[in-house]
Design a protein around this motif. Structure first.
Motif, PDB file in Angstrom:
ATOM      1  N   ALA A 159      19.738 -92.104 -65.745  1.00 29.49           N
ATOM      2  CA  ALA A 159      19.149 -92.799 -66.886  1.00 29.49           C
ATOM      3  C   ALA A 159      19.988 -92.372 -68.327  1.00 29.49           C
ATOM      4  O   ALA A 159      20.419 -93.245 -68.906  1.00 29.49           O
ATOM      5  CB  ALA A 159      17.794 -92.925 -66.889  1.00 29.49           C
ATOM      6  N   THR A 160      20.145 -91.062 -68.474  1.00 30.39           N
ATOM      7  CA  THR A 160      20.895 -90.657 -69.740  1.00 30.39           C
ATOM      8  C   THR A 160      22.275 -91.027 -69.557  1.00 30.39           C
ATOM      9  O   THR A 160      22.726 -91.463 -70.805  1.00 30.39           O
ATOM     10  CB  THR A 160      20.639 -89.295 -69.887  1.00 30.39           C
ATOM     11  N   TRP A 161      22.779 -90.688 -68.654  1.00 35.43           N
ATOM     12  CA  TRP A 161      24.311 -90.883 -68.441  1.00 35.43           C
ATOM     13  C   TRP A 161      24.500 -92.534 -68.783  1.00 35.43           C
ATOM     14  O   TRP A 161      25.394 -93.078 -69.587  1.00 35.43           O
ATOM     15  CB  TRP A 161      24.795 -90.590 -66.967  1.00 35.43           C
ATOM     16  N   ARG A 162      23.770 -93.579 -67.879  1.00 36.00           N
ATOM     17  CA  ARG A 162      24.089 -94.920 -68.169  1.00 36.00           C
ATOM     18  C   ARG A 162      23.614 -95.247 -69.614  1.00 36.00           C
ATOM     19  O   ARG A 162      24.650 -95.972 -70.267  1.00 36.00           O
ATOM     20  CB  ARG A 162      23.201 -95.699 -67.386  1.00 36.00           C
ATOM     21  N   ALA A 163      22.735 -94.924 -70.223  1.00 40.17           N
ATOM     22  CA  ALA A 163      22.439 -95.109 -71.710  1.00 40.17           C
ATOM     23  C   ALA A 163      23.505 -94.872 -72.556  1.00 40.17           C
ATOM     24  O   ALA A 163      23.801 -95.410 -73.401  1.00 40.17           O
ATOM     25  CB  ALA A 163      21.276 -94.530 -71.880  1.00 40.17           C
ATOM     26  N   GLU A 164      24.082 -93.549 -72.333  1.00 40.45           N
ATOM     27  CA  GLU A 164      25.141 -93.195 -73.117  1.00 40.45           C
ATOM     28  C   GLU A 164      26.557 -93.903 -73.076  1.00 40.45           C
ATOM     29  O   GLU A 164      27.187 -94.189 -74.122  1.00 40.45           O
ATOM     30  CB  GLU A 164      25.493 -91.529 -72.804  1.00 40.45           C
ATOM     31  N   CYS A 165      26.705 -94.175 -71.922  1.00 41.78           N
ATOM     32  CA  CYS A 165      28.002 -95.149 -71.543  1.00 41.78           C
ATOM     33  C   CYS A 165      27.766 -96.641 -72.005  1.00 41.78           C
ATOM     34  O   CYS A 165      28.659 -96.858 -72.815  1.00 41.78           O
ATOM     35  CB  CYS A 165      28.143 -95.359 -70.096  1.00 41.78           C
ATOM     36  N   ILE A 166      26.680 -97.033 -71.842  1.00 41.96           N
ATOM     37  CA  ILE A 166      26.346 -98.540 -72.440  1.00 41.96           C
ATOM     38  C   ILE A 166      26.170 -98.479 -74.009  1.00 41.96           C
ATOM     39  O   ILE A 166      26.984 -99.432 -74.618  1.00 41.96           O
ATOM     40  CB  ILE A 166      24.922 -99.063 -71.753  1.00 41.96           C
ATOM     41  N   LYS A 167      25.578 -97.438 -74.689  1.00 39.16           N
ATOM     42  CA  LYS A 167      25.803 -97.309 -76.165  1.00 39.16           C
ATOM     43  C   LYS A 167      27.223 -97.369 -76.683  1.00 39.16           C
ATOM     44  O   LYS A 167      27.723 -98.068 -77.499  1.00 39.16           O
ATOM     45  CB  LYS A 167      25.178 -95.985 -76.393  1.00 39.16           C
ATOM     46  N   ARG A 168      28.145 -96.653 -75.902  1.00 40.21           N
ATOM     47  CA  ARG A 168      29.647 -96.438 -76.357  1.00 40.21           C
ATOM     48  C   ARG A 168      30.574 -97.862 -75.816  1.00 40.21           C
ATOM     49  O   ARG A 168      31.564 -98.235 -76.630  1.00 40.21           O
ATOM     50  CB  ARG A 168      30.133 -95.339 -75.878  1.00 40.21           C
ATOM     51  N   LEU A 169      29.847 -98.622 -74.783  1.00 35.90           N
ATOM     52  CA  LEU A 169      30.511 -99.523 -74.412  1.00 35.90           C
ATOM     53  C   LEU A 169      29.510-100.879 -74.315  1.00 35.90           C
ATOM     54  O   LEU A 169      29.183-101.437 -73.144  1.00 35.90           O
ATOM     55  CB  LEU A 169      31.576 -99.346 -73.064  1.00 35.90           C
ATOM     56  N   PRO A 170      29.086-101.430 -75.058  1.00 30.55           N
ATOM     57  CA  PRO A 170      28.016-102.509 -75.308  1.00 30.55           C
ATOM     58  C   PRO A 170      28.594-103.756 -74.706  1.00 30.55           C
ATOM     59  O   PRO A 170      27.536-104.584 -74.168  1.00 30.55           O
ATOM     60  CB  PRO A 170      27.756-102.704 -76.728  1.00 30.55           C
ATOM     61  N   THR A 171      29.781-104.005 -74.328  1.00 33.04           N
ATOM     62  CA  THR A 171      30.198-105.413 -73.638  1.00 33.04           C
ATOM     63  C   THR A 171      30.165-105.263 -72.328  1.00 33.04           C
ATOM     64  O   THR A 171      30.446-106.134 -71.545  1.00 33.04           O
ATOM     65  CB  THR A 171      31.623-105.912 -74.342  1.00 33.04           C
ATOM     66  N   ILE A 172      29.913-104.085 -71.637  1.00 29.93           N
ATOM     67  CA  ILE A 172      30.117-103.810 -70.326  1.00 29.93           C
ATOM     68  C   ILE A 172      28.963-104.434 -69.646  1.00 29.93           C
ATOM     69  O   ILE A 172      28.104-104.488 -69.843  1.00 29.93           O
ATOM     70  CB  ILE A 172      30.140-102.317 -69.889  1.00 29.93           C
ATOM     71  N   ARG A 173      29.306-105.068 -68.344  1.00 33.44           N
ATOM     72  CA  ARG A 173      28.239-105.783 -67.789  1.00 33.44           C
ATOM     73  C   ARG A 173      27.905-105.235 -66.212  1.00 33.44           C
ATOM     74  O   ARG A 173      26.809-105.488 -65.617  1.00 33.44           O
ATOM     75  CB  ARG A 173      29.097-107.369 -67.075  1.00 33.44           C
ATOM     76  N   LYS A 174      28.800-104.466 -65.641  1.00 33.57           N
ATOM     77  CA  LYS A 174      28.607-103.623 -64.608  1.00 33.57           C
ATOM     78  C   LYS A 174      28.992-102.130 -64.860  1.00 33.57           C
ATOM     79  O   LYS A 174      30.241-101.766 -65.164  1.00 33.57           O
ATOM     80  CB  LYS A 174      29.032-104.278 -63.486  1.00 33.57           C
TER      81      LYS A 174
END
Length: 188
Positions: A159-174
């Motif tokens: 969950a922490t990993w996903r949150a960190e990745c999404i924060k840095r790449l907000p346009t990612i869909r998958k």
């Protein structure tokens, strides 16, 4: 040990097996060669109609020879010995999928030219710095990213990993095979 298979030899075998001309084909699969391919070369530039090229599961160390591949949309180089993401400039306008999982990649500098890239599989490499991950922001079309299994994610729960990745790449869909839910919040 016998000497490495050349691209020319691999293409000849592929043509014999598939009963078609590699130059005219849209899909060329040169994965699992024995002995393995160690070098990409300019022979690949003859594949002008190729839209999908697989060189996975060989012993390639460097991306090379893609000039002339003006229709290439999918390039699979997973399970090789690639250390640097370079040599992709010739296919920067057409490449939409790049598979580089299970290589020896630490730095992502050469990806920025790939403006059309939508899908990047780069799991199980040696990426350990967030500064390298942040380079992915330059890929404006990127929608689907698999990046798990790099030293960068060590010591983080999913969950922490996903949150960190999404924060840095907000346009990612998958991300890592799972859809990103709009406004996804970390699980507490």
């Amino acid at each position: 040990m016998s000497k490495a298979t050349t691209i020319k030899e691999a293409l000849k075998r592929w043509e014999e097996r598939e009963q078609q001309s590699a130059v005219e084909s849209k899909v060329v699969e040169l994965q699992f060669q024995w002995p393995p391919i160690e070098k990409m070369d300019n022979t690949l530039s003859n594949l002008v109609n190729c839209e999908r090229l697989s060189l996975s599961t060989n012993m390639i160390e460097k991306i090379f020879g893609l000039n002339g591949m003006k229709n290439l949309r999918v390039l699979s180089l997973s399970r090789n010995y690639i250390k640097n993401v370079s040599g992709l400039e010739a296919v920067a306008d057409t490449l939409i999928e790049l598979w580089l999982s299970y290589n020896l990649i630490e730095k992502l500098k050469g990806l920025s030219a790939l403006k059309a890239l939508k899908i990047l599989y780069i799991s199980n490499n040696l990426i350990k710095d967030w500064s390298e991950f942040t380079r992915l922001q330059e890929l404006e079309a990127l929608e689907d990213l698999v990046v798990v299994g790099n030293p960068l994610s060590e010591g983080m729960d999913e969950a922490t990993w996903r949150a960190e990745c999404i924060k840095r790449l907000p346009t990612i869909r998958k991300l890592d095979g799972e859809p990103v839910v709009l406004n996804e919040e970390p699980v507490l």
